[in-house]
Design an enzyme around this catalytic site. Structure first.
Site, short mmCIF file in Angstrom:
data_model
loop_
_atom_site.label_atom_id
_atom_site.label_comp_id
_atom_site.label_asym_id
_atom_site.label_seq_id
_atom_site.Cartn_x
_atom_site.Cartn_y
_atom_site.Cartn_z
CD GLU A 166 -2.46 1.48 2.62
OE1 GLU A 166 -2.20 0.72 3.58
OE2 GLU A 166 -3.28 2.41 2.68
CB CYS A 173 3.56 9.16 -3.74
SG CYS A 173 4.20 9.57 -5.36
CB ILE A 183 8.63 15.05 -6.61
CG1 ILE A 183 8.54 13.59 -7.07
CG2 ILE A 183 9.88 15.73 -7.17
CD1 ILE A 183 9.73 12.70 -6.76
CD GLN A 216 5.64 18.76 -7.60
OE1 GLN A 216 4.81 19.33 -8.30
NE2 GLN A 216 5.49 18.61 -6.29
CE LYS A 232 13.56 20.42 -12.34
NZ LYS A 232 14.53 20.84 -11.32
CE1 TYR A 255 15.90 13.49 -9.97
CE2 TYR A 255 14.78 15.59 -10.25
CZ TYR A 255 15.95 14.85 -10.19
OH TYR A 255 17.15 15.47 -10.38
CB VAL A 288 -6.32 10.58 -10.61
CG1 VAL A 288 -6.81 9.57 -11.63
CG2 VAL A 288 -7.00 10.33 -9.27
N1 ACO Z 1 -1.54 15.16 -12.50
C1 ACO Z 1 -1.44 14.66 -13.75
N2 ACO Z 1 -0.25 14.32 -14.32
C2 ACO Z 1 0.86 14.52 -13.58
C3 ACO Z 1 0.84 15.05 -12.29
C4 ACO Z 1 -0.44 15.36 -11.73
N3 ACO Z 1 -0.56 15.87 -10.50
N4 ACO Z 1 2.12 15.14 -11.83
C5 ACO Z 1 2.90 14.68 -12.83
N5 ACO Z 1 2.14 14.31 -13.86
C6 ACO Z 1 2.57 13.73 -15.13
C7 ACO Z 1 3.72 14.48 -15.75
O1 ACO Z 1 3.28 15.57 -16.53
C8 ACO Z 1 4.39 13.41 -16.56
O2 ACO Z 1 3.66 13.21 -17.74
P1 ACO Z 1 4.40 12.82 -19.14
O3 ACO Z 1 5.17 11.55 -18.85
O4 ACO Z 1 3.29 12.63 -20.09
O5 ACO Z 1 5.30 13.97 -19.46
C9 ACO Z 1 4.18 12.16 -15.69
O6 ACO Z 1 3.07 12.44 -14.85
C10 ACO Z 1 5.38 11.83 -14.84
O7 ACO Z 1 5.93 13.00 -14.35
P2 ACO Z 1 7.18 13.00 -13.40
O8 ACO Z 1 8.03 14.19 -13.72
O9 ACO Z 1 7.85 11.68 -13.42
O10 ACO Z 1 6.48 13.19 -11.98
P3 ACO Z 1 6.90 14.18 -10.82
O11 ACO Z 1 8.36 14.09 -10.55
O12 ACO Z 1 6.36 15.53 -11.04
O13 ACO Z 1 6.10 13.51 -9.60
C11 ACO Z 1 4.11 13.73 -8.26
C12 ACO Z 1 4.69 13.40 -9.63
C13 ACO Z 1 4.69 12.81 -7.23
C14 ACO Z 1 2.60 13.54 -8.31
C15 ACO Z 1 4.49 15.19 -7.95
O14 ACO Z 1 3.96 16.03 -8.94
C16 ACO Z 1 4.04 15.68 -6.60
O15 ACO Z 1 4.76 15.57 -5.63
N6 ACO Z 1 2.84 16.27 -6.51
C17 ACO Z 1 2.31 16.83 -5.31
C18 ACO Z 1 2.01 15.77 -4.26
C19 ACO Z 1 1.01 14.74 -4.73
O16 ACO Z 1 -0.01 15.06 -5.31
N7 ACO Z 1 1.32 13.46 -4.43
C20 ACO Z 1 0.46 12.35 -4.71
C21 ACO Z 1 -0.61 12.29 -3.68
S1 ACO Z 1 -1.46 10.78 -3.62
C22 ACO Z 1 -0.56 9.82 -2.58
O17 ACO Z 1 0.39 10.26 -2.03
C23 ACO Z 1 -0.96 8.43 -2.40
#
Ligand code: ACO
Length: 397
Positions: free
Chosen positions: A113, A117, A119, A124, A126, A128, A158
């Site tokens: 579970e 999560c 970054i 963000q 990038k 990671y 999502v």
């Molecule tokens: N919604 C939709 N798409 C997203 C989001 C989002 N919030 N964040 C990233 N993506 C997309 C990116 O655009 C990218 O798309 P692509 O591959 O088509 O270019 C893909 O997801 C992967 O992006 P990464 O750069 O690998 O992701 P990133 O390093 O930004 O990490 C994360 C994603 C963890 C959600 C980060 O944006 C973050 O910390 N957000 C705020 C905290 C959060 O919402 N955490 C999740 C909560 S739910 C839980 O913890 C169970």
């Protein structure tokens, strides 16, 4: 026959140069993989084991979670992170935590579970988050023996989870997870199956090999990778702007056309059969008349026609031709129609019109008069062509 095939060596170089082995996903993954190999970043999995360095990293990760997940009480984050049944996979650069995922493996149930999560905000998008998830999956499978992950995802995350292979459909039998994971009203339950074989931390190599294999198969089955010298339009055209040829270019002289499966009896044939070119190859006069009436009555006389009446002047839009590589306008289209050589089929005429509308929407932003005019004129153009085609059909019957 002009324009012989390019030599096999040249074909090979075209093939390898043109082969797209890198999408944005692979480029980011490979960039981070190289940084890992160079020791610039590392992915670690730690839990509350009282090792000083690990405790510092856990606190740093807790701070990122607290900031990035404002709806989660800080005490709750600390409690779970420090709970020894939880593990945290983190990405660390210059001994500073960039982000991480805290999860609890339920070893007997073979699923994990994901509790948190995140970054760091300036790191963000990038890549990671993706690489972190890939490390997590690889580790969860190879070290913990898990087959699935479940998580309650925040609404706004999502999209990220979907891109990591999670879905809102839960296939895992409920009895395996119900009562194990904590209910969370504010999130959406999502599941991800961990593939038993995927090289999660080296997906880019696998994708590159797959692309190469597909490309090789395509080469085996088709000759679309063979590039022939094109037609020299500078020499062939009398009216450079409208691209109308000086003399009718014999189709059988176009390098590669026959090799692509074309045969001379297909000349001037289209979906709109009543507009087909005549057997001597000349453009059907009915087609010319129809295109002229669409251009003059429907487009030039329309209230939204003025932005398209002639080529865009660089004085009005200095960067236009840097952005729009295939310009089109009603004057050029009129010249092409009037030449009675250019538009052999109605499809060619429609393609130019669509190019003109698409250019306007590419160069101009949606709130501009040019963008709006192009949308309105395109709708009008389509309905006029459709109505005209229908009436021809009716007339023919
Ligand atoms: N919604 C939709 N798409 C997203 C989001 C989002 N919030 N964040 C990233 N993506 C997309 C990116 O655009 C990218 O798309 P692509 O591959 O088509 O270019 C893909 O997801 C992967 O992006 P990464 O750069 O690998 O992701 P990133 O390093 O930004 O990490 C994360 C994603 C963890 C959600 C980060 O944006 C973050 O910390 N957000 C705020 C905290 C959060 O919402 N955490 C999740 C909560 S739910 C839980 O913890 C169970």
């Amino acid at each position: 026959m002009q324009g012989l095939m390019v030599k096999d060596d040249a074909v090979k170089s075209i093939f390898t140069e043109n082969l797209q082995t890198h999408g944005a996903y692979c480029a980011r993954e490979e960039g981070l993989k190289r940084e890992e190999e160079a020791g610039k970043i590392k992915f670690v999995c730690v839990s509350n084991d009282k090792i000083d360095e690990h405790m510092i990293w856990l606190i740093e990760l807790k701070n990122i979670f607290a900031r990035q997940l404002p709806n989660m009480p800080k005490e709750y984050i600390v409690r779970l992170e420090m709970d020894r049944r939880h593990k945290s996979v983190m990405v660390i650069r210059h001994n500073t935590v960039v982000g991480g995922i805290t999860y609890r493996p339920y070893l007997s149930q073979k699923f994990g579970e994901i509790a948190f999560c995140a970054i760091a905000p300036n790191e963000q998008v990038k890549g990671y988050g993706t690489r972190l998830m890939n490390h997590l999956k690889q580790r969860a499978r190879d070290v913990d023996g898990l087959t699935h992950f479940l998580t309650y995802a925040d609404n706004n995350a999502v999209g990220y989870f979907i891109k990591q292979g999670f879905s809102k459909d839960i296939f895992l039998e409920k009895k395996l997870w119900h009562g194990y994971i904590k209910d969370n009203d504010g999130g959406i339950l999502m599941e991800c199956k961990i593939d038993p074989k995927f090289p999660y931390t080296d997906l880019s190599t696998m994708i590159r090999r797959q692309r190469q294999a597909i490309d090789e198969k395509i080469r085996e089955l088709s000759n679309c990778h063979i590039v022939y010298p094109g037609i020299d339009f500078q020499k062939a055209c009398s009216n450079k702007e409208a691209g109308i040829p000086k003399r009718i270019c014999k189709l059988e002289d176009i390098p590669g056309l026959r090799e692509a499966g074309w045969s001379p009896d297909e000349w001037g044939h289209s979906r709109f059969k009543y507009f087909n070119a005549s057997t001597d190859g000349t453009v059907n006069p009915k087609l010319t008349g129809f295109m002229l009436s669409v251009l003059k009555q429907a487009m030039l006389a329309h209230a939204d026609g003025w932005p398209f009446d002639k080529p865009v002047n660089v004085r009005d839009a200095p960067d236009y031709y840097n952005i729009i590589k295939n310009p089109m306008d009603l004057m050029t289209m009129s010249r092409r129609v009037e030449s009675e050589q250019y538009y052999v089929t109605l499809e060619m005429f429609i393609a130019d019109a669509r190019k003109m509308f698409a250019n306007a929407r590419k160069y101009n932003s949606p709130e501009t008069v040019y963008y709006k005019s192009s949308t309105r004129l395109e709708t009008f153009f389509s309905s006029t062509v459709q109505a005209g085609v229908q009436s021809f059909l009716h007339f023919q019957q």
